[in-house]
Motif scaffolding. Structure first.
Motif, short mmCIF file in Angstrom:
data_model
loop_
_atom_site.label_atom_id
_atom_site.label_comp_id
_atom_site.label_asym_id
_atom_site.label_seq_id
_atom_site.Cartn_x
_atom_site.Cartn_y
_atom_site.Cartn_z
N ARG A 1 0.84 -1.20 0.00
CA ARG A 1 0.00 0.00 0.00
C ARG A 1 0.88 1.26 0.00
NH1 ARG A 1 -3.60 2.18 5.06
NH2 ARG A 1 -3.97 4.28 4.22
N ILE A 2 1.95 1.23 0.80
CA ILE A 2 2.86 2.37 0.84
C ILE A 2 3.48 2.60 -0.53
CG2 ILE A 2 5.09 3.19 1.74
CD1 ILE A 2 4.31 1.85 4.42
N MET A 3 3.89 1.53 -1.20
CA MET A 3 4.50 1.68 -2.52
C MET A 3 3.50 2.27 -3.52
SD MET A 3 7.62 1.03 -2.18
CE MET A 3 8.00 1.19 -3.94
N GLN A 4 2.25 1.85 -3.44
CA GLN A 4 1.22 2.41 -4.34
C GLN A 4 1.00 3.89 -4.06
OE1 GLN A 4 -2.25 -0.04 -3.82
NE2 GLN A 4 -1.24 -1.88 -4.60
N GLU A 5 0.88 4.24 -2.78
CA GLU A 5 0.69 5.65 -2.41
C GLU A 5 1.88 6.48 -2.88
OE1 GLU A 5 -1.79 7.15 -1.02
OE2 GLU A 5 -2.92 5.76 0.24
N ARG A 6 3.07 5.94 -2.72
CA ARG A 6 4.29 6.65 -3.10
C ARG A 6 4.34 6.89 -4.61
NH1 ARG A 6 9.68 6.66 -4.15
NH2 ARG A 6 10.98 7.70 -2.58
N THR A 7 4.03 5.86 -5.37
CA THR A 7 4.07 5.97 -6.83
C THR A 7 3.05 6.99 -7.33
OG1 THR A 7 4.81 3.68 -7.04
CG2 THR A 7 3.81 4.68 -8.99
N GLN A 8 1.85 6.93 -6.77
CA GLN A 8 0.79 7.85 -7.20
C GLN A 8 1.12 9.29 -6.82
OE1 GLN A 8 -2.70 6.18 -5.34
NE2 GLN A 8 -2.67 4.35 -6.63
N ALA A 9 1.67 9.49 -5.63
CA ALA A 9 2.00 10.84 -5.17
C ALA A 9 3.13 11.43 -6.01
CB ALA A 9 2.40 10.81 -3.69
N ARG A 10 4.11 10.61 -6.33
CA ARG A 10 5.22 11.11 -7.16
C ARG A 10 4.72 11.51 -8.54
NH1 ARG A 10 10.87 9.99 -6.48
NH2 ARG A 10 12.00 10.89 -8.23
N ALA A 11 3.79 10.73 -9.09
CA ALA A 11 3.23 11.06 -10.40
C ALA A 11 2.44 12.37 -10.36
CB ALA A 11 2.34 9.91 -10.88
N ARG A 12 1.72 12.60 -9.24
CA ARG A 12 0.94 13.83 -9.12
C ARG A 12 1.81 15.07 -9.00
NH1 ARG A 12 -2.12 10.80 -5.49
NH2 ARG A 12 -1.16 11.86 -3.69
N HIS A 13 2.87 14.98 -8.21
CA HIS A 13 3.65 16.17 -7.86
C HIS A 13 4.96 16.29 -8.63
CE1 HIS A 13 0.90 17.00 -4.56
NE2 HIS A 13 1.05 15.77 -4.15
N GLY A 14 5.43 15.19 -9.24
CA GLY A 14 6.70 15.23 -9.94
C GLY A 14 7.89 15.02 -9.03
#
Length: 248
Positions: A224-237
Motif C-alpha cells: 500500500r505504501i508503494m502504491q501511495e508513493r508511486t501515485q504521489a510522485r506522479a501527481r507532484h513530480g
C-alpha cells in the motif's frame, strides 16, 4: 565587504513550522537565494516563494532564483559525483550573489534535515573567500513524522538508529537496533528486509498540506505504501518521504 551567509531551516516547507528566530533572520537579509531544481520540481521553489511572500516584511530584502546544477551520475565513483556537484553548486551560489549585488547578508532557506543529510554546510565551506556562517535550526522531518502519527521516536532509555534507504537495502537491519528511522530512500528499501515482527510508520510530505501517512505491520502495508508513493510522485513530480520501523 565580507559575506555573512545564513542557513535558515524551514523544515518540510510549511510556513507555520518556521520558528520566530527563522522569521526574524529572513527579515535581516539583503538577499535570499532560491534554487530551481528543474522540470517537474517547480513546487520546491514555489514553496520557498510562498514562505517569502507570507513572512517577509522587510522591503529591502531581495529574492534571487538560480538553476541548481544537475549531478553527473555517469561517473562510477559516487563520492566524486557528489564532490563535483557540490563544487558546481558553490560556484552558482557565488555567481548569483555577485550578479544581484547581494550585499553582505545572504540567506538560503534550507529544506529538510541539515543536521543529518543536508549538504548545505559542506557546499558553503567551498565558497571563496570563506563567509561567516550562521545556522538557524528548523523542525526536522523526524519531528514531523512522529507528530503526524502522534507517536514517539524511542522507547524509554532505548537507542534508535537513523540511516538511509541505500544502507538498509545493502546492509540489512542495523545491528543492536530496535527502532530505525530511514531517510533518503529512493523507494521501497523496507521490502528488502525480513518484515516479521516489524511495524512501520511512513509519511510523505509530512507537515505539508499534501501529507500522506500510513501505519501498520510492515508485512500488511508495504505494498500500500508503494502504491501511495508511486501515485504521489506522479501527481507532484517529486516526493520526500521518511519512515520509522520498530520491532514489536
Amino acid at each position: 565587504m565580507s559575506l555573512h551567509l545564513t542557513l535558515i531551516g524551514i523544515g518540510t516547507g510549511n510556513p507555520e513550522h518556521l520558528t520566530l528566530q527563522a522569521i526574524r533572520a529572513m527579515n535581516r537579509q539583503d538577499l535570499i537565494l532560491i534554487p530551481r531544481k528543474g522540470a517537474g520540481k517547480d513546487d520546491l521553489a514555489g514553496l520557498r516563494r510562498d514562505i517569502c511572500n507570507e513572512l517577509l516584511t522587510n522591503d529591502r530584502t531581495r529574492i534571487a532564483e538560480f538553476d541548481l546544477p544537475v549531478r553527473d551520475e555517469t561517473t562510477l565513483d559516487y563520492r566524486k559525483q557528489v564532490d563535483d556537484w557540490h563544487d558546481a553548486i558553490a560556484a552558482v551560489w557565488q555567481a548569483t550573489v555577485l550578479a544581484h549585488g547581494g550585499g553582505n547578508r545572504v540567506a538560503l532557506l534550507v529544506w529538510g534535515d541539515p543536521s543529518l543529510y543536508d549538504s548545505t554546510l559542506r557546499i558553503a565551506a567551498r565558497l571563496d573567500p570563506a563567509p561567516e556562517i550562521e545556522v538557524i535550526p528548523g523542525i526536522t522531518s523526524i519531528h514531523a513524522l512522529t507528530a503526524a502519527h502522534a507517536t514517539v521516536l524511542n522507547e524509554i532509555g532505548a537507542p534508535f538508529t537513523v540511516t538511509t534507504g541505500r544502507r538498509l537495502r545493502d546492509e540489512g537491519w542495523p545491528q543492536g537496533a530496535d527502532t530505525v528511522v530511514v531517510m533518503l530512500d529512493a523507494g521501497g528499501a523496507f521490502r528488502e528486509i525480513d518484515s516479521d515482527g516489524l511495524h512501520i510508520w511512513w509519511g510523505a510530505y509530512v507537515g505539508m498540506k499534501e501529507q500522506i501517512i500510513v501505519e501498520g505491520p510492515l508485512a500488511e502495508v508495504a505494498e500500500r505504501i508503494m502504491q501511495e508513493r508511486t501515485q504521489a510522485r506522479a501527481r507532484h513530480g517529486w516526493i520526500m518521504d521518511i519512515y520509522m520501523l520498530k520491532r514489536v
